[in-house]
Motif scaffolding. Structure first.
Motif, PDB file in Angstrom:
ATOM      1  N   VAL A 165     -21.675   9.158  -2.608  1.00 20.90           N
ATOM      2  CA  VAL A 165     -21.517   8.826  -1.194  1.00 20.90           C
ATOM      3  C   VAL A 165     -22.305   9.837  -0.362  1.00 20.90           C
ATOM      4  CG1 VAL A 165     -19.875   8.501   0.704  1.00 20.90           C
ATOM      5  CG2 VAL A 165     -19.227   7.877  -1.635  1.00 20.90           C
ATOM      6  N   THR A 166     -23.009   9.358   0.641  1.00 23.43           N
ATOM      7  CA  THR A 166     -23.684  10.226   1.601  1.00 23.43           C
ATOM      8  C   THR A 166     -22.887  10.240   2.889  1.00 23.43           C
ATOM      9  OG1 THR A 166     -25.877   9.786   0.679  1.00 23.43           O
ATOM     10  CG2 THR A 166     -25.791  10.619   2.924  1.00 23.43           C
ATOM     11  N   ILE A 167     -22.486  11.442   3.330  1.00 25.24           N
ATOM     12  CA  ILE A 167     -21.668  11.618   4.527  1.00 25.24           C
ATOM     13  C   ILE A 167     -22.422  12.573   5.444  1.00 25.24           C
ATOM     14  CG2 ILE A 167     -19.437  12.369   5.411  1.00 25.24           C
ATOM     15  CD1 ILE A 167     -18.346  11.776   2.526  1.00 25.24           C
ATOM     16  N   SER A 168     -22.993  12.030   6.516  1.00 20.21           N
ATOM     17  CA  SER A 168     -23.938  12.817   7.312  1.00 20.21           C
ATOM     18  C   SER A 168     -23.861  12.452   8.792  1.00 20.21           C
ATOM     19  CB  SER A 168     -25.358  12.558   6.791  1.00 20.21           C
ATOM     20  OG  SER A 168     -26.313  13.280   7.526  1.00 20.21           O
ATOM     21  N   ASN A 169     -24.096  13.472   9.637  1.00 16.54           N
ATOM     22  CA  ASN A 169     -24.239  13.267  11.086  1.00 16.54           C
ATOM     23  C   ASN A 169     -22.998  12.667  11.738  1.00 16.54           C
ATOM     24  OD1 ASN A 169     -27.022  14.176  11.147  1.00 16.54           O
ATOM     25  ND2 ASN A 169     -27.544  12.241  10.157  1.00 16.54           N
ATOM     26  N   ASN A 170     -21.829  12.999  11.221  1.00 11.53           N
ATOM     27  CA  ASN A 170     -20.574  12.607  11.855  1.00 11.53           C
ATOM     28  C   ASN A 170     -20.086  13.744  12.746  1.00 11.53           C
ATOM     29  OD1 ASN A 170     -20.040  10.024  10.191  1.00 11.53           O
ATOM     30  ND2 ASN A 170     -20.461  11.578   8.643  1.00 11.53           N
ATOM     31  N   THR A 171     -19.311  13.423  13.777  1.00 13.67           N
ATOM     32  CA  THR A 171     -18.897  14.444  14.740  1.00 13.67           C
ATOM     33  C   THR A 171     -17.411  14.347  15.070  1.00 13.67           C
ATOM     34  OG1 THR A 171     -19.407  13.067  16.669  1.00 13.67           O
ATOM     35  CG2 THR A 171     -21.174  14.458  15.828  1.00 13.67           C
ATOM     36  N   SER A 172     -16.824  15.519  15.352  1.00 18.43           N
ATOM     37  CA  SER A 172     -15.477  15.612  15.921  1.00 18.43           C
ATOM     38  C   SER A 172     -15.253  17.047  16.362  1.00 18.43           C
ATOM     39  CB  SER A 172     -14.413  15.198  14.897  1.00 18.43           C
ATOM     40  OG  SER A 172     -14.157  16.250  14.003  1.00 18.43           O
ATOM     41  N   PRO A 173     -14.227  17.290  17.203  1.00 18.28           N
ATOM     42  CA  PRO A 173     -13.968  18.667  17.617  1.00 18.28           C
ATOM     43  C   PRO A 173     -13.520  19.555  16.461  1.00 18.28           C
ATOM     44  CG  PRO A 173     -12.928  17.107  19.113  1.00 18.28           C
ATOM     45  CD  PRO A 173     -13.394  16.324  17.921  1.00 18.28           C
ATOM     46  N   ASN A 174     -12.839  18.970  15.467  1.00 19.19           N
ATOM     47  CA  ASN A 174     -12.328  19.751  14.345  1.00 19.19           C
ATOM     48  C   ASN A 174     -13.073  19.358  13.074  1.00 19.19           C
ATOM     49  OD1 ASN A 174     -10.196  21.338  15.702  1.00 19.19           O
ATOM     50  ND2 ASN A 174      -9.410  19.314  16.194  1.00 19.19           N
ATOM     51  N   THR A 175     -12.394  19.236  11.920  1.00 22.52           N
ATOM     52  CA  THR A 175     -13.107  18.945  10.684  1.00 22.52           C
ATOM     53  C   THR A 175     -13.966  17.708  10.864  1.00 22.52           C
ATOM     54  OG1 THR A 175     -11.329  19.914   9.397  1.00 22.52           O
ATOM     55  CG2 THR A 175     -12.865  18.510   8.230  1.00 22.52           C
ATOM     56  N   ALA A 176     -15.287  17.872  10.848  1.00 20.49           N
ATOM     57  CA  ALA A 176     -16.168  16.826  11.351  1.00 20.49           C
ATOM     58  C   ALA A 176     -16.491  15.752  10.332  1.00 20.49           C
ATOM     59  CB  ALA A 176     -17.476  17.441  11.858  1.00 20.49           C
ATOM     60  N   ALA A 177     -16.342  16.035   9.054  1.00 24.57           N
ATOM     61  CA  ALA A 177     -16.733  15.032   8.060  1.00 24.57           C
ATOM     62  C   ALA A 177     -15.533  14.489   7.309  1.00 24.57           C
ATOM     63  CB  ALA A 177     -17.763  15.616   7.100  1.00 24.57           C
ATOM     64  N   VAL A 178     -15.020  15.234   6.338  1.00 17.41           N
ATOM     65  CA  VAL A 178     -13.992  14.709   5.447  1.00 17.41           C
ATOM     66  C   VAL A 178     -12.815  15.684   5.355  1.00 17.41           C
ATOM     67  CG1 VAL A 178     -13.495  13.839   3.135  1.00 17.41           C
ATOM     68  CG2 VAL A 178     -15.810  13.643   4.065  1.00 17.41           C
ATOM     69  N   THR A 179     -11.612  15.168   5.572  1.00 18.44           N
ATOM     70  CA  THR A 179     -10.385  15.916   5.350  1.00 18.44           C
ATOM     71  C   THR A 179      -9.627  15.220   4.234  1.00 18.44           C
ATOM     72  OG1 THR A 179     -10.261  16.444   7.707  1.00 18.44           O
ATOM     73  CG2 THR A 179      -8.297  16.845   6.386  1.00 18.44           C
ATOM     74  N   ILE A 180      -9.295  15.951   3.178  1.00 18.84           N
ATOM     75  CA  ILE A 180      -8.607  15.348   2.031  1.00 18.84           C
ATOM     76  C   ILE A 180      -7.286  16.068   1.794  1.00 18.84           C
ATOM     77  CG2 ILE A 180      -8.701  14.798  -0.427  1.00 18.84           C
ATOM     78  CD1 ILE A 180     -11.732  14.787  -0.237  1.00 18.84           C
ATOM     79  N   GLY A 181      -6.191  15.348   2.009  1.00 14.08           N
ATOM     80  CA  GLY A 181      -4.859  15.797   1.646  1.00 14.08           C
ATOM     81  C   GLY A 181      -4.393  14.978   0.454  1.00 14.08           C
ATOM     82  N   VAL A 182      -4.056  15.637  -0.646  1.00 13.58           N
ATOM     83  CA  VAL A 182      -3.802  14.949  -1.917  1.00 13.58           C
ATOM     84  C   VAL A 182      -2.306  14.824  -2.161  1.00 13.58           C
ATOM     85  CG1 VAL A 182      -4.268  14.953  -4.392  1.00 13.58           C
ATOM     86  CG2 VAL A 182      -5.951  15.905  -2.798  1.00 13.58           C
ATOM     87  N   ALA A 183      -1.897  13.662  -2.690  1.00 12.63           N
ATOM     88  CA  ALA A 183      -0.495  13.429  -3.023  1.00 12.63           C
ATOM     89  C   ALA A 183      -0.042  14.401  -4.116  1.00 12.63           C
ATOM     90  CB  ALA A 183      -0.310  11.984  -3.488  1.00 12.63           C
ATOM     91  N   SER A 184       1.222  14.737  -4.110  1.00 12.58           N
ATOM     92  CA  SER A 184       1.774  15.685  -5.074  1.00 12.58           C
ATOM     93  C   SER A 184       1.514  15.235  -6.506  1.00 12.58           C
ATOM     94  CB  SER A 184       3.284  15.823  -4.843  1.00 12.58           C
ATOM     95  OG  SER A 184       3.863  16.681  -5.786  1.00 12.58           O
ATOM     96  N   GLY A 185       0.993  16.155  -7.316  1.00 15.04           N
ATOM     97  CA  GLY A 185       0.735  15.869  -8.713  1.00 15.04           C
ATOM     98  C   GLY A 185      -0.518  15.067  -8.981  1.00 15.04           C
ATOM     99  N   GLN A 186      -1.298  14.775  -7.947  1.00 11.18           N
ATOM    100  CA  GLN A 186      -2.506  13.960  -8.082  1.00 11.18           C
ATOM    101  C   GLN A 186      -3.759  14.824  -7.881  1.00 11.18           C
ATOM    102  OE1 GLN A 186      -2.431  10.636  -8.884  1.00 11.18           O
ATOM    103  NE2 GLN A 186      -0.201  10.746  -9.000  1.00 11.18           N
ATOM    104  N   THR A 187      -4.907  14.272  -8.242  1.00  9.59           N
ATOM    105  CA  THR A 187      -6.201  14.916  -8.028  1.00  9.59           C
ATOM    106  C   THR A 187      -7.120  13.953  -7.298  1.00  9.59           C
ATOM    107  OG1 THR A 187      -6.011  16.268 -10.024  1.00  9.59           O
ATOM    108  CG2 THR A 187      -8.223  15.943  -9.149  1.00  9.59           C
ATOM    109  N   PHE A 188      -7.907  14.478  -6.383  1.00  8.44           N
ATOM    110  CA  PHE A 188      -8.935  13.678  -5.717  1.00  8.44           C
ATOM    111  C   PHE A 188     -10.285  14.266  -6.111  1.00  8.44           C
ATOM    112  CE2 PHE A 188     -11.538  11.604  -2.714  1.00  8.44           C
ATOM    113  CZ  PHE A 188     -10.828  10.487  -2.274  1.00  8.44           C
ATOM    114  N   THR A 189     -11.182  13.409  -6.641  1.00 11.01           N
ATOM    115  CA  THR A 189     -12.472  13.875  -7.140  1.00 11.01           C
ATOM    116  C   THR A 189     -13.592  13.461  -6.199  1.00 11.01           C
ATOM    117  OG1 THR A 189     -11.708  13.702  -9.436  1.00 11.01           O
ATOM    118  CG2 THR A 189     -14.088  13.787  -9.068  1.00 11.01           C
ATOM    119  N   VAL A 190     -14.425  14.422  -5.836  1.00 10.04           N
ATOM    120  CA  VAL A 190     -15.631  14.162  -5.056  1.00 10.04           C
ATOM    121  C   VAL A 190     -16.807  14.488  -5.960  1.00 10.04           C
ATOM    122  CG1 VAL A 190     -16.953  14.752  -2.987  1.00 10.04           C
ATOM    123  CG2 VAL A 190     -14.442  14.764  -2.915  1.00 10.04           C
ATOM    124  N   SER A 191     -17.586  13.471  -6.349  1.00 13.98           N
ATOM    125  CA  SER A 191     -18.659  13.688  -7.315  1.00 13.98           C
ATOM    126  C   SER A 191     -19.961  13.045  -6.857  1.00 13.98           C
ATOM    127  CB  SER A 191     -18.256  13.132  -8.684  1.00 13.98           C
ATOM    128  OG  SER A 191     -17.995  11.746  -8.624  1.00 13.98           O
TER     129      SER A 191
END
Length: 277
Positions: A165-191
């Motif tokens: 995935v290409t994630i580019s040129n996004n804007t916001s006052p705070n975390t501008a691209a990706v915020t990942i909160g993961v469920a308990s006992g789970q893993t989120f993979t960014v590859s």
């Protein structure tokens, strides 16, 4: 140009309630869901799927759809429903709430070979995922915006993957691209993903303009660089490997040279463009 106007409005174009819906080669433009109550049961300027419904979207375009207050400027699904999106485009959709293009609550979302551009929301300029599983692959998320946080993608209590995935040129006052909160006992993979050139209006280093994650986020073969205030916020999984992080002082706790990670390196990325791939 349909409009649903109700206290808990959902599905400005189509509401799928416990059914099986297939959308192929279609265009949804200028639809809206308008209501006065903000809540989990309202959203989807174009399409909403609820209560065990299944929706498949193929080779379709969603543009200029909106939700007044709620979730999913174009597409919304919740209540144990399932959504699959492939080879589709989301342009200039908006919501005063979460998920400018797409919002998923409490189920499974699979998105492949799709484009999200120019969408806007309070949180999650393009995509909002809550208590759900997301698989986003072979896609581009660019030029989206949020008035609060996560100009591209917001994930809370989630699981799944971002791949190629290409994630580019996004804007916001705070975390501008990706915020990942993961469920308990789970893993989120960014590859095999590039998170670059995202912009935050906060310049004191307290927020990240690239990726915000935790030890449950595994980063693999990816580039996070050239973001406005920082590249990574939070401590990523120690088994993250073979990544390039532009700033060594905001590298998610990774160490230069360990597990094939390279920190403080300019990846020499060109301008995001359509190169015919």
């Amino acid at each position: 140009n349909n409009q649903v106007d109700a206290e808990y409005a959902k599905g400005g174009g189509i509401l799928n309630y416990q059914g099986q819906l297939q959308i192929n080669g279609s265009t949804f433009s200028g639809n809206s869901a308008v209501g006065v109550v903000t809540g989990l049961n309202k959203g989807g300027g174009a399409v909403a799927t609820i209560f065990f419904g299944t929706t498949t979207i193929q080779s379709s375009i969603f543009s200029n759809n909106s939700v007044q207050t709620g979730y999913g400027g174009a597409v919304y699904h919740s209540s144990l429903s399932t959504l699959t999106v492939d080879h589709s485009s989301f342009f200039n959709n908006s919501v005063v709430g979460r998920g400018g293009a797409l919002a998923s609550l409490s189920r499974i979302t699979t998105v492949s070979s799709s484009q999200f551009e120019g969408n806007s929301a309070g949180i999650g300029g393009a995509i909002e995922i809550e208590q759900s599983e997301l698989s986003l692959t072979d896609s581009t998320v660019s030029g989206n915006s949020a008035t609060s946080t996560s100009g591209a993608i917001s994930i809370s209590t989630g699981r799944g993957q971002l791949h190629n995935v290409t994630i580019s040129n996004n804007t916001s006052p705070n975390t501008a691209a990706v915020t990942i909160g993961v469920a308990s006992g789970q893993t989120f993979t960014v590859s095999s993903t590039t998170i670059a050139n995202n912009i935050s209006s906060v310049t004191d280093g307290s927020t990240a303009a690239g990726l915000e994650g935790s030890s449950s986020v595994l980063l693999v073969n990816s580039i996070v660089a050239g973001n406005d205030t920082a590249d990574v916020k939070g401590i990523l999984s120690v088994t993250s490997h073979h990544n390039v992080i532009g700033r060594s002082n905001s590298a998610g706790g990774l160490t230069n040279g360990v597990n094939g990670n390279k920190l403080g390196v300019d990846p020499l990325l060109g301008t995001l463009s359509d190169n015919g791939g």
